[in-house]
Motif scaffolding. Sequence first.
Motif, mmCIF file in Angstrom:
data_model
loop_
_atom_site.group_PDB
_atom_site.id
_atom_site.type_symbol
_atom_site.label_atom_id
_atom_site.label_comp_id
_atom_site.label_asym_id
_atom_site.label_seq_id
_atom_site.Cartn_x
_atom_site.Cartn_y
_atom_site.Cartn_z
ATOM 1 N N TYR A 1 11.548 1.572 5.142
ATOM 2 C CA TYR A 1 10.564 0.964 6.047
ATOM 3 C C TYR A 1 9.197 1.534 5.697
ATOM 4 N N ALA A 2 8.205 0.683 5.535
ATOM 5 C CA ALA A 2 6.818 1.110 5.320
ATOM 6 C C ALA A 2 5.989 0.507 6.442
ATOM 7 N N GLY A 3 5.359 1.353 7.240
ATOM 8 C CA GLY A 3 4.584 0.885 8.381
ATOM 9 C C GLY A 3 3.156 1.369 8.360
ATOM 10 N N ASN A 4 2.369 0.839 9.274
ATOM 11 C CA ASN A 4 0.941 1.110 9.408
ATOM 12 C C ASN A 4 0.175 0.660 8.161
ATOM 13 N N LEU A 5 0.615 -0.458 7.597
ATOM 14 C CA LEU A 5 -0.040 -1.024 6.417
ATOM 15 C C LEU A 5 -1.287 -1.798 6.843
ATOM 16 N N PRO A 6 -2.333 -1.804 6.009
ATOM 17 C CA PRO A 6 -3.488 -2.656 6.297
ATOM 18 C C PRO A 6 -3.062 -4.128 6.323
ATOM 19 N N THR A 7 -3.745 -4.948 7.111
ATOM 20 C CA THR A 7 -3.347 -6.355 7.255
ATOM 21 C C THR A 7 -3.553 -7.174 5.985
ATOM 22 N N ASP A 8 -4.332 -6.654 5.037
ATOM 23 C CA ASP A 8 -4.534 -7.394 3.787
ATOM 24 C C ASP A 8 -3.665 -6.865 2.644
ATOM 25 N N ARG B 1 1.727 -8.152 8.911
ATOM 26 C CA ARG B 1 1.824 -7.656 10.281
ATOM 27 C C ARG B 1 1.804 -6.133 10.343
ATOM 28 N N GLY B 2 1.619 -5.477 9.200
ATOM 29 C CA GLY B 2 1.489 -4.022 9.196
ATOM 30 C C GLY B 2 2.745 -3.268 8.817
ATOM 31 N N PHE B 3 3.794 -4.012 8.416
ATOM 32 C CA PHE B 3 5.003 -3.327 7.975
ATOM 33 C C PHE B 3 5.767 -4.187 6.979
ATOM 34 N N GLY B 4 6.672 -3.523 6.280
ATOM 35 C CA GLY B 4 7.503 -4.220 5.314
ATOM 36 C C GLY B 4 8.686 -3.363 4.926
ATOM 37 N N PHE B 5 9.559 -3.917 4.076
ATOM 38 C CA PHE B 5 10.763 -3.229 3.650
ATOM 39 C C PHE B 5 10.851 -3.250 2.134
ATOM 40 N N ILE B 6 11.252 -2.129 1.576
ATOM 41 C CA ILE B 6 11.337 -1.961 0.132
ATOM 42 C C ILE B 6 12.747 -1.486 -0.189
ATOM 43 N N GLU B 7 13.354 -2.031 -1.233
ATOM 44 C CA GLU B 7 14.672 -1.569 -1.684
ATOM 45 C C GLU B 7 14.523 -0.843 -3.011
ATOM 46 N N MET B 8 15.093 0.372 -3.046
ATOM 47 C CA MET B 8 15.082 1.198 -4.257
ATOM 48 C C MET B 8 16.418 1.940 -4.327
ATOM 49 N N GLU B 9 16.729 2.490 -5.501
ATOM 50 C CA GLU B 9 17.923 3.328 -5.636
ATOM 51 C C GLU B 9 17.743 4.587 -4.793
ATOM 52 N N GLY B 10 18.856 5.199 -4.391
ATOM 53 C CA GLY B 10 18.852 6.313 -3.455
ATOM 54 C C GLY B 10 17.903 7.450 -3.767
ATOM 55 N N HIS B 11 18.033 8.060 -4.956
ATOM 56 C CA HIS B 11 17.182 9.205 -5.282
ATOM 57 C C HIS B 11 15.716 8.793 -5.441
ATOM 58 N N GLU B 12 15.475 7.590 -5.935
ATOM 59 C CA GLU B 12 14.104 7.096 -6.066
ATOM 60 C C GLU B 12 13.510 6.795 -4.693
ATOM 61 N N ALA B 13 14.331 6.259 -3.792
ATOM 62 C CA ALA B 13 13.881 5.969 -2.430
ATOM 63 C C ALA B 13 13.498 7.260 -1.716
ATOM 64 N N ARG B 14 14.324 8.297 -1.868
ATOM 65 C CA ARG B 14 14.011 9.581 -1.233
ATOM 66 C C ARG B 14 12.711 10.160 -1.785
ATOM 67 N N ALA B 15 12.485 10.010 -3.083
ATOM 68 C CA ALA B 15 11.240 10.497 -3.695
ATOM 69 C C ALA B 15 10.039 9.716 -3.167
ATOM 70 N N ALA B 16 10.206 8.402 -3.008
ATOM 71 C CA ALA B 16 9.114 7.569 -2.486
ATOM 72 C C ALA B 16 8.795 7.940 -1.041
ATOM 73 N N ILE B 17 9.822 8.167 -0.240
ATOM 74 C CA ILE B 17 9.611 8.550 1.159
ATOM 75 C C ILE B 17 8.857 9.871 1.221
ATOM 76 N N ALA B 18 9.314 10.849 0.450
ATOM 77 C CA ALA B 18 8.668 12.169 0.450
ATOM 78 C C ALA B 18 7.235 12.095 -0.069
ATOM 79 N N GLY B 19 7.008 11.258 -1.068
ATOM 80 C CA GLY B 19 5.686 11.190 -1.691
ATOM 81 C C GLY B 19 4.675 10.313 -0.973
ATOM 82 N N LEU B 20 5.153 9.322 -0.218
ATOM 83 C CA LEU B 20 4.229 8.354 0.370
ATOM 84 C C LEU B 20 4.067 8.445 1.890
ATOM 85 N N ASN B 21 5.006 9.083 2.582
ATOM 86 C CA ASN B 21 4.873 9.199 4.030
ATOM 87 C C ASN B 21 3.636 10.043 4.357
ATOM 88 N N GLY B 22 2.731 9.481 5.142
ATOM 89 C CA GLY B 22 1.496 10.176 5.509
ATOM 90 C C GLY B 22 0.353 9.973 4.531
#
Length: 92
Positions: free
Chosen positions: A5-12, A43-64
């Motif tokens: 889940y990716a939230g608080n995205l700009p509307t554009d 609407r300010g959110f979306g969903f992304i599908e990635m492989e497990g270890h890559e998803a965890r890296a993306a969450i750690a690297g992009l949250n905040g």
Amino acid sequence: MKRIYAGNLPTDTTEKELTELFSTHGKVRSIKLAHDVFSGKCRGFGFIEMEGHEARAAIAGLNGKELRGNLLRVNEEKPRDDKKGGRPGARR
């Protein structure tokens, strides 16, 4: 395969832009942004599908991380509650 889940995205925000952002952490399998029915804007959110270890890296690297003035909320998708909301006792 993990769904993020990716939230608080700009509307554009565009799917291309989000793909480029998440691709720095691995291969993006799919992206689905929620769009407003009338304006067509994100609407300010979306969903992304990635492989497990890559998803965890993306969450750690992009949250905040800041994206054009918005601090992103990135985490593993949580299962939706079966309740649809509405008035208590209302027929469906």
